[in-house]
Design a protein around this motif. Structure first.
Motif, mmCIF file in Angstrom:
data_model
loop_
_atom_site.group_PDB
_atom_site.id
_atom_site.type_symbol
_atom_site.label_atom_id
_atom_site.label_comp_id
_atom_site.label_asym_id
_atom_site.label_seq_id
_atom_site.Cartn_x
_atom_site.Cartn_y
_atom_site.Cartn_z
ATOM 1 N N LYS A 136 0.879 -0.985 -0.058
ATOM 2 C CA LYS A 136 0.030 -0.007 0.102
ATOM 3 C C LYS A 136 0.882 1.199 -0.090
ATOM 4 O O LYS A 136 0.467 2.330 -0.358
ATOM 5 N N TYR A 137 2.165 1.290 0.483
ATOM 6 C CA TYR A 137 2.932 2.300 0.336
ATOM 7 C C TYR A 137 4.184 2.260 -0.306
ATOM 8 O O TYR A 137 4.876 0.943 -0.473
ATOM 9 N N VAL A 138 4.745 3.288 -0.980
ATOM 10 C CA VAL A 138 6.276 3.233 -1.495
ATOM 11 C C VAL A 138 6.676 4.178 -0.751
ATOM 12 O O VAL A 138 6.405 5.450 -1.087
ATOM 13 N N VAL A 139 8.002 4.204 -0.460
ATOM 14 C CA VAL A 139 8.780 5.356 -0.019
ATOM 15 C C VAL A 139 9.699 5.713 -0.931
ATOM 16 O O VAL A 139 10.422 4.791 -1.764
ATOM 17 N N ILE A 140 10.066 7.207 -1.318
ATOM 18 C CA ILE A 140 10.610 7.313 -2.506
ATOM 19 C C ILE A 140 11.763 8.683 -1.773
ATOM 20 O O ILE A 140 11.238 9.671 -1.369
ATOM 21 N N THR A 141 12.960 8.460 -1.933
ATOM 22 C CA THR A 141 13.854 9.323 -1.276
ATOM 23 C C THR A 141 14.398 9.790 -2.660
ATOM 24 O O THR A 141 14.382 9.740 -3.648
ATOM 25 N N ILE A 142 15.283 11.181 -2.075
ATOM 26 C CA ILE A 142 15.752 12.262 -3.147
ATOM 27 C C ILE A 142 17.045 11.557 -4.134
ATOM 28 O O ILE A 142 17.471 10.374 -4.064
ATOM 29 N N SER A 143 16.578 12.132 -5.479
ATOM 30 C CA SER A 143 17.684 11.630 -6.326
ATOM 31 C C SER A 143 18.749 12.255 -6.570
ATOM 32 O O SER A 143 19.182 13.465 -5.846
ATOM 33 N N ASN A 144 19.655 11.718 -7.543
ATOM 34 C CA ASN A 144 20.969 12.707 -7.780
ATOM 35 C C ASN A 144 20.788 13.938 -8.947
ATOM 36 O O ASN A 144 21.577 14.597 -9.118
ATOM 37 N N ASP A 145 19.628 13.791 -9.515
ATOM 38 C CA ASP A 145 19.231 14.776 -10.300
ATOM 39 C C ASP A 145 19.722 15.990 -10.061
ATOM 40 O O ASP A 145 19.071 16.669 -8.694
ATOM 41 N N CYS A 146 20.341 16.909 -10.678
ATOM 42 C CA CYS A 146 20.985 18.473 -10.378
ATOM 43 C C CYS A 146 21.812 18.542 -9.152
ATOM 44 O O CYS A 146 22.258 19.659 -8.838
ATOM 45 N N LEU A 147 22.012 17.514 -8.354
ATOM 46 C CA LEU A 147 22.970 17.731 -7.234
ATOM 47 C C LEU A 147 24.259 17.827 -7.617
ATOM 48 O O LEU A 147 25.311 18.390 -6.978
ATOM 49 N N CYS A 162 22.159 22.997 -12.950
ATOM 50 C CA CYS A 162 20.969 23.230 -13.766
ATOM 51 C C CYS A 162 20.414 24.265 -13.706
ATOM 52 O O CYS A 162 20.669 25.264 -12.570
ATOM 53 N N SER A 163 19.515 24.745 -14.768
ATOM 54 C CA SER A 163 19.016 25.892 -14.843
ATOM 55 C C SER A 163 17.854 26.033 -14.127
ATOM 56 O O SER A 163 17.319 24.845 -13.497
ATOM 57 N N LEU A 164 16.962 26.983 -14.038
ATOM 58 C CA LEU A 164 15.962 26.923 -13.301
ATOM 59 C C LEU A 164 14.757 25.880 -13.827
ATOM 60 O O LEU A 164 13.803 25.276 -13.133
ATOM 61 N N GLY A 165 14.748 25.938 -15.131
ATOM 62 C CA GLY A 165 13.969 25.028 -16.052
ATOM 63 C C GLY A 165 14.121 23.653 -15.455
ATOM 64 O O GLY A 165 13.158 22.846 -15.312
ATOM 65 N N LEU A 167 15.643 22.583 -12.650
ATOM 66 C CA LEU A 167 15.175 22.367 -11.433
ATOM 67 C C LEU A 167 13.446 22.157 -11.346
ATOM 68 O O LEU A 167 13.230 20.804 -11.004
ATOM 69 N N HIS A 168 12.895 22.783 -12.202
ATOM 70 C CA HIS A 168 11.615 22.421 -12.187
ATOM 71 C C HIS A 168 11.157 21.121 -12.839
ATOM 72 O O HIS A 168 10.139 20.512 -12.326
ATOM 73 N N ALA A 169 12.018 20.575 -13.960
ATOM 74 C CA ALA A 169 11.936 19.447 -14.407
ATOM 75 C C ALA A 169 12.134 18.201 -13.787
ATOM 76 O O ALA A 169 11.332 17.232 -13.731
ATOM 77 N N VAL A 170 12.954 18.465 -12.642
ATOM 78 C CA VAL A 170 13.204 17.230 -11.346
ATOM 79 C C VAL A 170 11.745 17.180 -10.648
ATOM 80 O O VAL A 170 11.342 16.217 -10.563
ATOM 81 N N ALA A 171 11.121 18.053 -10.337
ATOM 82 C CA ALA A 171 9.949 18.323 -9.672
ATOM 83 C C ALA A 171 8.837 17.589 -10.380
ATOM 84 O O ALA A 171 7.812 16.851 -9.830
ATOM 85 N N ASP A 172 8.724 17.987 -11.901
ATOM 86 C CA ASP A 172 7.810 17.350 -12.747
ATOM 87 C C ASP A 172 7.815 15.973 -12.541
ATOM 88 O O ASP A 172 6.786 15.134 -12.739
ATOM 89 N N ARG A 173 9.106 15.417 -12.839
ATOM 90 C CA ARG A 173 9.284 13.822 -12.677
ATOM 91 C C ARG A 173 8.797 13.226 -11.304
ATOM 92 O O ARG A 173 8.083 12.090 -11.473
ATOM 93 N N LEU A 174 9.199 13.877 -10.546
ATOM 94 C CA LEU A 174 8.517 13.269 -9.215
ATOM 95 C C LEU A 174 6.959 13.293 -8.822
ATOM 96 O O LEU A 174 6.564 12.416 -8.402
ATOM 97 N N VAL A 175 6.390 14.612 -9.305
ATOM 98 C CA VAL A 175 4.956 14.454 -9.361
ATOM 99 C C VAL A 175 4.545 13.555 -10.325
ATOM 100 O O VAL A 175 3.581 12.679 -9.902
ATOM 101 N N ALA A 176 4.937 13.135 -11.601
ATOM 102 C CA ALA A 176 4.507 12.180 -12.316
ATOM 103 C C ALA A 176 4.643 10.825 -11.799
ATOM 104 O O ALA A 176 3.828 9.998 -11.876
ATOM 105 N N LEU A 177 5.515 10.547 -11.215
ATOM 106 C CA LEU A 177 6.078 9.363 -10.301
ATOM 107 C C LEU A 177 4.861 9.069 -9.480
ATOM 108 O O LEU A 177 4.309 8.002 -9.364
#
Length: 276
Positions: A136-147, A162-165, A167-177
Motif C-alpha cells: 500500500k505504500y512506496v517510500v521515495i527518497t531524493i535523487s541525484n538529479d541536479c545535485l 541545472c537551470s531553473l527550468g 530544477l522544475h523538471a526534477v519536480a515534474d518527474r517526481l510529481v508524475a511518479l
C-alpha cells in the motif's frame, strides 16, 4: 501421469496465491510489504547489469553504510518486509554513468525511479489479474538529479549546473511518479532534502572528483521547489521530513547510521499512525 502432476502443481500455486491475496486484504497496510525506491539514501549498492556496474559495483562506504531500506527492515515497529529496488547513484530517469573526467558515458547505467517502481510492483502483483498489489505504500527518497555532475547522463566535461527550468523538471518527474504510484493503489511517501547546512557538499565535491556540485542557493531552491510542488500537486501523497535530524558519515552527503535509523523510525511511526 505427467499431466496430473502438472495440474496438481498449478492448482497448488494458485491456491497459495489466493491465500496470500486473502491475507493481504485482511492485514493493516503497515503490515504489508513496503516498497522502497530511490538512490543512495534508500540503497547503498550500485546496480550490476550483466557484470557491468557503475563505479565497478562499489557500495557506499565499502559496504559499511546503513541505508534507509536496510534500516526499515530492522525497525521493530514494522514486520521487515521491504521490497527495495533503489540503486545508489540513481536519478529520476534511466541514464548512463558519466564518470568524472571522462569525455564519454557508459556502458554502465542506472535505472530511473519509474523503472524501479515498476519492478517493485512486479514483485508484489497479485493473481489472477496481477493488477492489484500486496503493498500500500512506496517510500521515495531524493535523487541525484541536479545535485552534481553526472546526474544528467551528460559527459561531465560538457555538463553544467541545472537551470531553473531543469530544477522544475526534477519536480515534474517526481510529481508524475507520484501520480503513477497513486494510479496503482499506492500511497507515495516522499522525503524532504536534508538542510544544506547539515551537508558538506564542497567536501563531497573534493572527495568524489565530480566536475561540480550544486550551490547553496540552487540547493535550497530545489529543496523548497520539490517539497511545495509535491504537497500542492499530490494530495494523496505524504511528504515527510525524515532527515530533519541529519549527520553525514564524513563524506559530506550520506547519512550516518544513527540518522538512517531515526529516518526509518519516522517512517515506521507514520505508517502505524496511518493505520488508524
Amino acid at each position: 501421469m505427467q499431466i496430473k502432476k502438472w495440474s496438481v502443481a498449478v492448482f497448488s500455486v494458485l491456491a497459495m496465491h489466493g491465500a496470500v491475496a486473502q491475507q493481504a486484504a485482511s492485514q493493516k497496510p503497515s503490515q504489508l510489504p513496503l516498497l522502497v525506491i530511490g538512490a543512495s539514501y534508500s540503497e547503498g549498492k550500485t546496480p550490476f547489469n550483466n557484470g557491468i556496474a557503475p563505479r565497478g559495483g562499489g557500495a557506499v562506504a565499502f559496504g559499511t553504510y546503513l541505508s534507509l531500506g536496510q534500516a526499515l527492515t530492522r525497525d521493530q515497529q514494522l514486520p521487515g518486509y521491504v521490497v527495495n529496488e533503489a540503486q545508489a547513484g540513481a536519478g529520476t530517469f534511466d541514464r548512463l554513468q558519466c564518470p568524472p573526467g571522462s569525455p564519454t558515458c557508459g556502458p554502465a547505467a542506472w535505472d530511473g525511479y519509474q523503472t524501479q517502481l515498476q519492478r517493485a510492483l512486479a514483485r508484489v502483483a497479485l493473481p489472477p489479474t496481477f493488477a492489484s498489489f500486496n503493498a500500500k505504500y512506496v517510500v521515495i527518497t531524493i535523487s541525484n538529479d541536479c545535485l552534481h555532475a553526472g546526474g544528467a547522463g551528460v559527459p561531465q566535461p560538457q555538463s553544467a549546473p541545472c537551470s531553473l527550468g531543469e530544477l522544475h523538471a526534477v519536480a515534474d518527474r517526481l510529481v508524475a511518479l507520484g501520480e503513477f504510484a497513486v494510479s496503482k493503489g499506492l500511497t507515495p511517501i516522499f522525503d524532504v532534502y536534508p538542510k544544506y547546512e547539515d551537508l558538506n557538499l564542497p567536501l563531497f565535491h573534493s572527495s568524489s572528483g565530480v566536475a561540480w556540485v550544486i550551490g547553496e542557493q540552487d540547493y535550497n531552491l530545489l529543496r523548497d521547489l520539490v517539497r511545495t510542488r509535491l504537497e500542492d500537486e499530490l494530495p494523496n501523497a505524504v511528504v515527510v521530513d525524515m532527515w530533519r535530524d541529519f549527520t553525514h558519515i564524513g563524506d559530506g552527503l550520506h547519512p550516518d547510521q544513527a540518522t538512517a535509523k531515526k529516518a526509518a523510525n519516522v517512517v515506521a511511526k507514520l505508517l502505524k499512525k496511518m493505520d488508524q
